[in-house]
Scaffold this motif. Structure first.
Motif: not given
Lengths: 233, 290
Positions: B12-25
């Motif tokens: 979940x921790x790493x996934x949250x960061x990926x989620x933020x990057x994906x939101x930027x995309x």
């Protein structure tokens, strides 16, 4: 109010408007009729500034605006309801209308919103509905209402009756007459030439990018050439 | 069981960061149809900027603020100098432009910063918290909490402000946006600025856990892109779900299979999801009424 002189516009190297000149006086409804591909939509988009003019002048209230960016023209009072139900699909009816007033946040937005809903009661019942799930006729009303939300001095309407049921066509044209009564000047583009000329003070006939006839709406309606070409008589 | 819980926490921790990057995309893609592969470099700028500003004597809160602003400036320059002049170019051209910009940013970062790995001290202590036999770092809570805060702020901005609505409107119909008087160029610049800020915050939150270097952006961009694709490109909820899913799969892959293949998980996920559901998990089926 609006004077267009020698206006040309091109897609790449292909010129679609060849020096169009016309004038719209304050308080008038002016109809622009012509067959498919005559350049009617291109003309309106050039007036709104979403297409560049390659030559000519657009004088609005005494000032040449043909180099102004689209959003500045809206701020000066030129609004357009584009052809083909160009609504903000995922956004609600309410949001679509509120965005119409993007350049006119003057405290009377809510009032105008209610006026639009009074004009088009079908929209009032679906305020929270995403625009994409409205029927074609309702989307058309929404596009017109959105343009009116900016409280325009000059309203450009592109094919407001296209694809509508006859009953809705009447409703839309009546709304245009109401707007005129409220002091809005209207430039109306229509393939439905008979309907447009019937409510217009004056009309222009556009043919392959040139104005070929002009005159009072009723006179054009009776003109044998116009009748033959556009009224299917 | 405790091992499972452990993997869920780290996923979940790493996934949250990926989620933020994906939101930027997602933000940039919605507003401009550009897939911005420099998105990961905003993460790097956030992390590295904070590290170096803190080392230069700024307090941590001030350093984070300046680092976020720096990322925003880079985002605006990216839009103004690289994307805006290529308006109307094909999607492939635009992708190449953003990849070029990403390489350029990494090059400059090597000069401005250095080529070493860096870390930040955890925001609130390094003592692990244990729940149900699994233990996790307090920083994980910062990452997950920070992600939630950004999601709420972004939702409020898009749903409750006229400017946010203008951004959604521009994404939905550019012609109509121009005709209601929205300055589309400004709105696109805003999308780049907001996505840069989100990326930078992600970088700052995660640096105490994962370390940072001038080139960490590449992997974040690829994972974030994978997350956005798995969720359905252009769909904010999908971006978050995709990010968390990829984070979790990565953690399980590393824990139960082998950590060697950790990075491959994201890309296997893209393949599986796109074979089975080409629209992505939340992709909109196109619905048009006549």
């Amino acid at each position: 109010m609006l004077t267009v002189e020698g206006l040309s516009s091109a897609y790449g190297r292909i010129e679609v408007l060849h020096g169009v000149s016309l004038a719209v006086a304050a308080g008038e409804i002016v109809a622009l009729v012509g067959s498919n591909g005559a350049g009617k939509t291109t003309l309106l988009r050039t007036l709104s500034g979403v297409r560049p003019a390659t030559a000519g002048r657009i004088v609005f209230e005494g000032e040449d605006i043909h180099r102004l960016a689209a959003h500045h023209r809206v701020a000066r009072g030129i609004a357009q309801s584009p052809e083909g139900r160009q609504v903000f699909g995922p956004l609600s009816v309410d949001d679509n209308l509120r965005l119409g007033a993007f350049r006119r946040q003057d405290g009377a937005v809510r009032e105008r919103l209610e006026e639009i809903y009074a004009m088009f009661p079908a929209l009032a019942e679906r305020r929270r509905t995403p625009a994409v799930s409205l029927s074609g006729g309702q989307q058309q009303m929404l596009a017109i209402g959105r343009a009116v939300m900016s409280k325009p001095k000059l309203l450009l309407l592109d094919e407001p009756s296209l694809g509508l049921a006859p009953l809705l066509v009447d409703q839309v044209l009546r709304a245009v007459l109401d707007l005129k009564r409220d002091g809005v000047t209207v430039l109306l583009v229509e393939q439905n030439a008979a309907a447009a000329l019937a409510i217009a003070d004056r009309g222009y006939v556009l043919e392959v990018g040139r104005v070929v006839h002009e005159g009072a709406g009723r006179v054009l309606l009776q003109d044998p050439k116009v009748k033959a070409a556009y009224l299917g008589v | 069981m405790s091992e499972f819980l452990q993997l869920v926490f780290s996923g979940l921790t790493v996934g949250a960061v990926y989620a933020l990057v994906a939101l930027g995309f997602t933000l940039v893609y919605n507003a401009s149809d550009v897939i911005n592969f420099a998105q990961g470099d905003f993460v790097m700028i956030g992390g590295m900027g904070t590290v170096f500003l803190a080392a230069a004597g700024f307090s941590l809160p001030l350093a984070t603020l300046i680092a976020i602003l720096a990322a925003v400036v880079v985002g605006l320059l990216l839009h103004r100098l690289a994307v805006e002049p290529a308006r109307g170019a094909s999607p492939v051209t635009l992708i190449m432009i953003t990849i070029g910009a990403s390489i350029f940013i990494k090059g400059v970062a090597q000069l401005v910063f250095d080529k070493q790995f860096h870390s930040l001290p955890p925001f609130s202590g390094a003592d692990p918290i244990s729940i149900g036999g699994a233990s996790f770092l307090p920083q994980s809570l910062w990452v997950i909490g920070g992600t939630l805060a950004i999601l709420i702020a972004l939702w409020l901005f898009l749903e409750k402000t006229l400017l946010g609505k203008a951004l959604l409107a521009t994404a939905a119909n550019r012609l109509a946006a121009l005709l209601v008087g929205i300055n589309v160029r400004v709105v696109l610049a805003l999308a780049f600025a907001v996505s840069a800020a989100i990326g930078a915050v992600a970088g700052i939150l995660v640096t105490p856990i994962t370390l940072t270097r001038y080139d960490v952006g590449t992997l974040f961009a690829l994972k974030g892109f994978a997350a956005a694709m798995v969720g359905g490109m252009g769909h904010p909820v999908g971006a978050v779900a995709g990010g968390l899913l990829i984070g979790l799969m990565e953690a399980f892959g590393a824990g139960y299979v082998s950590s060697t293949y950790k990075d491959a998980v994201a890309f296997v996920m893209i393949l599986v999801v796109l074979f089975a559901m080409p629209q992505g998990l939340f992709g909109r089926r196109s619905l048009e009424r006549v």
